[in-house]
Design a protein around this motif. Sequence first.
Motif, PDB file in Angstrom:
ATOM      1  N   GLN A  14       0.832  -1.190   0.000  1.00 41.11           N
ATOM      2  CA  GLN A  14       0.000   0.000   0.000  1.00 41.11           C
ATOM      3  C   GLN A  14       0.875   1.251   0.000  1.00 41.11           C
ATOM      4  OE1 GLN A  14      -3.369  -0.155  -0.355  1.00 41.11           O
ATOM      5  NE2 GLN A  14      -2.888  -2.309  -0.647  1.00 41.11           N
ATOM      6  N   HIS A  15       2.139   1.073   0.317  1.00 40.56           N
ATOM      7  CA  HIS A  15       3.068   2.184   0.401  1.00 40.56           C
ATOM      8  C   HIS A  15       3.475   2.593  -1.005  1.00 40.56           C
ATOM      9  CE1 HIS A  15       6.396   4.667   1.650  1.00 40.56           C
ATOM     10  NE2 HIS A  15       6.109   4.442   2.914  1.00 40.56           N
ATOM     11  N   LEU A  16       3.165   3.824  -1.369  1.00 40.20           N
ATOM     12  CA  LEU A  16       3.386   4.303  -2.733  1.00 40.20           C
ATOM     13  C   LEU A  16       4.851   4.205  -3.150  1.00 40.20           C
ATOM     14  CD1 LEU A  16       1.835   5.604  -5.107  1.00 40.20           C
ATOM     15  CD2 LEU A  16       2.354   7.828  -4.102  1.00 40.20           C
ATOM     16  N   ASN A 156       4.173  11.885   0.612  1.00 43.30           N
ATOM     17  CA  ASN A 156       3.097  11.929   1.610  1.00 43.30           C
ATOM     18  C   ASN A 156       1.874  12.667   1.062  1.00 43.30           C
ATOM     19  OD1 ASN A 156       4.513  10.519   3.547  1.00 43.30           O
ATOM     20  ND2 ASN A 156       5.300  12.348   4.567  1.00 43.30           N
ATOM     21  N   GLU A 159       0.120  10.371  -1.351  1.00 39.90           N
ATOM     22  CA  GLU A 159      -0.630   9.331  -0.639  1.00 39.90           C
ATOM     23  C   GLU A 159      -1.904   9.898  -0.019  1.00 39.90           C
ATOM     24  OE1 GLU A 159       2.428   7.929   1.978  1.00 39.90           O
ATOM     25  OE2 GLU A 159       3.055   6.342   0.608  1.00 39.90           O
TER      26      GLU A 159
END
Length: 308
Positions: A14-16, A156, A159
């Motif tokens: 899920q972490h871009l 950030n 996201e």
Amino acid sequence: MKIEQNFEKIAAFQHLELLANQIVEGFINGMHKSPFHGFSSEFAEHKLYNKGESTRHIDWKLFAKTDRLYTKRYEEETNLRCHFIIDNSSSMHYPKLRDDQPFYQSKAGFAILATAVLMNLLKRQRDAVGLSLFSDQYDYYAPEKGSDRHHRMILNILEETLASATERKQTNTAKILHEIAEKLHRRSMVVLFTDLFQLSTDEKLITALQHLRHNKHRVIVFHVFDKQTEIDFDFDTTPRKFIDLESGDEINLFAEQFRTEYKTKVEKKFKELASSAAQNKIRYVPVNVADSFEQILTTYLVEKQKFG
């Protein structure tokens, strides 16, 4: 090379930044077998050790794995500034995704992941990155910087944009591009992701893109769309209600009855945009959200070569 062959394995990220890194690694590895092999050395974090060079930066762990001497590359200087512009209007949050679909199959998700992917390349080359987000107004601006902290801050923001609920926002592309152009004081590569659904005319859009090119900026427009529904108008034979995501206007019709006429007009529109962009030395690239990110990456590589 098909980058998406690895997506099943990495879709759980899920972490871009992790997802972008996996895509870039796959692309760089694939370049060794592609016509773009010559570009791959640009992204190497190591270079072959040449006899007579200092042994200070030899990577001995890599030597143990490969039995070849490589030195770590620390000496690169920032030589490029890249400013990303993302259209975050309501129409970009199409198509509406099912729970089992990855976020990058919507236009906004695709644009955000593509931006993260290109940022990954820029970070490897220690280049500076900036970001603008817009819809009916200028929503966010960050100037071009090359620090890790700045890179993390922009990720950030991307996201948060993915996670935020979409309100009904129209697109004022031409007006916002003029505002962004006024902020870009140092020569940069400008990368715009948009579906080109807008309130202004095409003439006003081209004028705004011309403004972006001032001070010798290089401009790439990635025209993002869902080919199946927005280009091919591929819907079943049942009557459907079509709703404009930005204005809320509705129309009921049988898609099959209008498909041929619709496709003809859309293809004409694309050709006109491509012609106007070419005349003004703007790189115009249509991209389908169902395709791989390879076209995005190779376009960047080619344009970077011309930037110097």
